[in-house]
Design a protein around this motif. Structure first.
Motif, mmCIF file in Angstrom:
data_model
loop_
_atom_site.group_PDB
_atom_site.id
_atom_site.type_symbol
_atom_site.label_atom_id
_atom_site.label_comp_id
_atom_site.label_asym_id
_atom_site.label_seq_id
_atom_site.Cartn_x
_atom_site.Cartn_y
_atom_site.Cartn_z
ATOM 1 N N ASP A 180 -3.082 164.324 84.192
ATOM 2 C CA ASP A 180 -2.642 163.074 83.560
ATOM 3 C C ASP A 180 -1.293 163.266 82.872
ATOM 4 O OD1 ASP A 180 -4.931 161.814 84.406
ATOM 5 O OD2 ASP A 180 -5.954 161.901 82.453
ATOM 6 N N ARG A 181 -1.123 164.408 82.233
ATOM 7 C CA ARG A 181 0.135 164.693 81.544
ATOM 8 C C ARG A 181 1.279 164.815 82.547
ATOM 9 N NH1 ARG A 181 3.607 163.630 77.923
ATOM 10 N NH2 ARG A 181 4.669 165.382 76.928
ATOM 11 N N GLU A 184 2.286 161.343 83.665
ATOM 12 C CA GLU A 184 3.008 160.658 82.582
ATOM 13 C C GLU A 184 4.474 161.104 82.533
ATOM 14 O OE1 GLU A 184 2.958 160.845 77.690
ATOM 15 O OE2 GLU A 184 1.130 161.326 78.795
#
Length: 206
Positions: A180-181, A184
């Motif tokens: 997820d990071r 992002e």
């Protein structure tokens, strides 16, 4: 130490049949090159009196990020070597197999975390490249543009290295959080890249 090597020697080592240094170290180097260009444009912008406070802050932050990215050039290779060392551990008994597996997983996590740090720092450099392209010496705006390109290459290249290591990690919470990071940061970097490109090409009239 990779950071102490001459450019020609580093390139020769990179081109050899040794798997490290590899793409991860190159991604960190690209980030450091991006930051160095940002600092250069800042130092060439002494006549931009209205933005001097902002420019000095850009240079200060950029210089620090360059040092941190230089360290990550080395750390990426060290993380790879740690994984390789884990794979070479004995596996003759159940205890040895378990210890080897734990070491491999620990190494894989570190090998994912190092390029993730490269991504985080490189995207900060890209933010500075956008700023300096807007307020810095317009005679050096193409240098700011190249800083943006190198920063984006650093982010994308480091993302590949995070993603390939995540494939071998069994900790699902860790994998999900880091994936997820990565997503992002990639979105942010892509937007910054387009903003920098638009600023530079507008100034060039193309």
């Amino acid at each position: 130490m990779l950071n102490d090597m001459k450019v020609a020697d580093f390139l020769s080592e990179l081109a050899s049949n040794s798997p490290a240094p590899g793409g991860g170290s190159v991604a960190a180097l690209a980030g450091a090159l991006s930051g160095s260009l940002v600092s250069m444009v800042g130092r060439l912008s002494g006549k931009c009196e209205e933005a001097q406070k902002q420019i000095k802050e850009i240079i200060k932050i950029s210089d620090q990020l360059v040092e941190e990215l230089k360290e990550l050039i080395e750390k990426d290779t060290q993380a790879f070597n740690q994984v390789m060392a884990a794979f070479k551990m004995p596996k003759g008994t159940d205890e040895e197999k378990a210890a080897r597996s734990r070491a491999i997983q620990k190494g894989m996590k570190e090998a994912a975390l190092v390029p993730l740090k490269v991504m985080e720092k490189a995207v900060k450099v890209m933010e500075l490249a956008r700023e300096i392209a807007e307020v810095g010496n317009q005679n050096a705006i193409t240098d700011a543009g190249v800083a943006g390109l190198m920063g984006y290459a650093a982010v994308k290249g480091a993302a590949y290295n995070v993603q390939i290591n995540l494939l071998s990690i069994k900790d699902e919470d860790f994998k999900r959080e880091k994936a997820d990071r990565v997503s992002e940061i990639l979105i942010k970097a892509k937007n910054l890249s387009m903003e920098i490109e638009n600023t530079v090409e507008k100034a060039l009239g193309v």
